[in-house]
Design a protein around this motif. Structure first.
Motif, PDB file in Angstrom:
ATOM      1  N   ILE A   1       1.564  -0.897  -0.327  1.00 53.87           N
ATOM      2  CA  ILE A   1       0.325   0.101  -0.205  1.00 53.87           C
ATOM      3  C   ILE A   1       0.658   1.096   0.184  1.00 53.87           C
ATOM      4  N   ILE A   2       2.128   1.293   0.823  1.00 51.25           N
ATOM      5  CA  ILE A   2       2.604   2.844   1.332  1.00 51.25           C
ATOM      6  C   ILE A   2       3.429   2.608  -0.261  1.00 51.25           C
ATOM      7  N   THR A   3       3.717   1.456  -1.190  1.00 48.24           N
ATOM      8  CA  THR A   3       4.798   1.741  -2.739  1.00 48.24           C
ATOM      9  C   THR A   3       3.341   2.007  -3.641  1.00 48.24           C
ATOM     10  N   ILE A   4       2.389   1.586  -3.808  1.00 47.98           N
ATOM     11  CA  ILE A   4       1.043   2.332  -4.375  1.00 47.98           C
ATOM     12  C   ILE A   4       0.932   3.900  -3.842  1.00 47.98           C
ATOM     13  N   ALA A   5       1.288   3.889  -2.937  1.00 47.47           N
ATOM     14  CA  ALA A   5       0.686   5.733  -2.000  1.00 47.47           C
ATOM     15  C   ALA A   5       1.725   6.464  -2.984  1.00 47.47           C
ATOM     16  N   VAL A   6       2.818   5.787  -2.631  1.00 43.95           N
ATOM     17  CA  VAL A   6       4.802   6.538  -3.140  1.00 43.95           C
ATOM     18  C   VAL A   6       4.299   6.916  -4.934  1.00 43.95           C
ATOM     19  N   VAL A   7       4.354   5.408  -5.618  1.00 46.30           N
ATOM     20  CA  VAL A   7       4.506   5.844  -6.721  1.00 46.30           C
ATOM     21  C   VAL A   7       2.809   6.875  -7.663  1.00 46.30           C
ATOM     22  N   ALA A   8       1.886   6.874  -6.959  1.00 47.81           N
ATOM     23  CA  ALA A   8       0.587   7.395  -7.157  1.00 47.81           C
ATOM     24  C   ALA A   8       0.849   9.038  -7.044  1.00 47.81           C
ATOM     25  N   ALA A   9       1.883   9.381  -5.648  1.00 51.94           N
ATOM     26  CA  ALA A   9       1.964  10.580  -5.769  1.00 51.94           C
ATOM     27  C   ALA A   9       2.999  11.399  -6.304  1.00 51.94           C
ATOM     28  N   LEU A  10       4.011  10.259  -6.421  1.00 52.83           N
ATOM     29  CA  LEU A  10       5.437  10.467  -7.710  1.00 52.83           C
ATOM     30  C   LEU A  10       4.599  10.715  -9.655  1.00 52.83           C
ATOM     31  N   LEU A  11       3.650   9.938  -9.307  1.00 50.94           N
ATOM     32  CA  LEU A  11       3.145  10.096 -10.547  1.00 50.94           C
ATOM     33  C   LEU A  11       2.017  11.306 -10.442  1.00 50.94           C
ATOM     34  N   LEU A  12       1.204  12.016  -9.741  1.00 58.11           N
ATOM     35  CA  LEU A  12       0.650  13.340  -9.701  1.00 58.11           C
ATOM     36  C   LEU A  12       1.415  14.366 -10.013  1.00 58.11           C
ATOM     37  N   VAL A  13       2.578  14.586  -9.486  1.00 56.30           N
ATOM     38  CA  VAL A  13       3.674  15.019  -9.133  1.00 56.30           C
ATOM     39  C   VAL A  13       3.884  15.543 -10.602  1.00 56.30           C
ATOM     40  N   ALA A  14       4.412  14.538 -11.285  1.00 53.44           N
ATOM     41  CA  ALA A  14       4.962  14.745 -12.553  1.00 53.44           C
ATOM     42  C   ALA A  14       3.685  14.854 -13.983  1.00 53.44           C
TER      43      ALA A  14
END
Ligand SMILES: O=C(O)c1cc2cc(O)c(O)cc2[nH]1
Length: 235
Positions: free
Chosen positions: A176-189
């Motif tokens: 869940i943490i990995t998915i949240a971090v990847v989702a946040a990075l995608l949002l910033v990008a």
């Protein structure tokens, strides 16, 4: 009429009041976890084996495969939840639910065989309890059949396939943490991409305005050239 040795069939689901741990049925998530135990069996190939798929589906281990003497899960938990006729080893086949429970247990085993493309080398060759070594006949079946012969998927062994929708996998905390971090990075990008597109389109618009400015200044320049030079004589 369905009868057991002691009279009609009896059930008292969850009535095992002295054993709170067996007052519930197994959950779909328990099946998911059990199917993740990759090794068929571990020494001593008994009801206290840990990280053993065989001991887990039987229900002497936690669904994760870890052996815990206080735990009952999956097949055993269903028997103990039923209580009464379905909860006693010598009587439980008299309860019609027995067929349903054992068919489902076999379907879990079949899925495990299919998922890991299991071969017989994972089955204990020796030191398992009597009747449970690879080449031994399974007790009490007649005509004799070895464990090896039964370590085959249902379509190959029995000519039919189980139709089961296996429960989906729940995510672990780290997933869940990995998915949240990847989702946040995608949002910033994505925000960065949209912002840079906007800035670029604005500057393109400004460049489009540039010729007008140039014309404007050119006109001033031409007007300036047309003005009489005060240093030249008008005579
Ligand atoms: O105590 C157990 O784990 C337990 C009880 C019980 C009853 C039964 O009919 C079975 O087939 C298995 C079983 N396990």
């Amino acid at each position: 009429k369905l009868c057991t040795e002691g009279g009609p069939i009896r059930r008292n689901p969850a009535g095992n009041v002295g054993r709170p741990a067996v007052q519930r049925l197994p959950e779909p998530q328990d099946v998911t976890q059990c199917l993740e135990v990759r090794v068929f069996d571990t020494p001593p190939f008994y009801s206290n084996s840990t990280d053993s798929f065989r001991n887990t589906v039987e229900g002497y281990s936690a669904p994760t495969g870890k052996y815990d003497p206080a735990v009952r899960s999956l097949h055993n938990l269903a028997h103990l939840f039923l209580n009464g006729t379905g909860g006693q080893t010598h009587l439980s086949p008299n309860d019609p639910i027995f067929v349903l429970l054992h068919t489902f247990t076999d379907a879990v085993f079949d899925e495990w065989l299919r998922r890991y493309n299991a071969d017989i080398s994972t089955f204990p060759l020796e030191n398992a309890p009597i009747g449970h070594n690879r080449q031994y006949n399974m007790v009490p079946f007649w005509p004799p059949v070895t464990n090896t012969e039964m370590f085959v998927t249902a379509p190959d062994n029995l000519g039919y396939a189980y139709e089961v929708q296996w429960p989906g996998q729940e995510f672990t905390v780290s997933e869940i943490i990995t998915i949240a971090v990847v989702a946040a990075l995608l949002l910033v990008a994505a925000i960065f991409g949209v912002a840079s597109c906007l800035i670029r389109s604005r500057s393109t618009k400004n460049e489009a305005n540039q010729p007008l400015l140039t014309d404007h200044y050119q006109r001033y320049a031409e007007d300036y050239e047309e003005l009489p030079n005060p240093n030249h004589s008008m005579v």
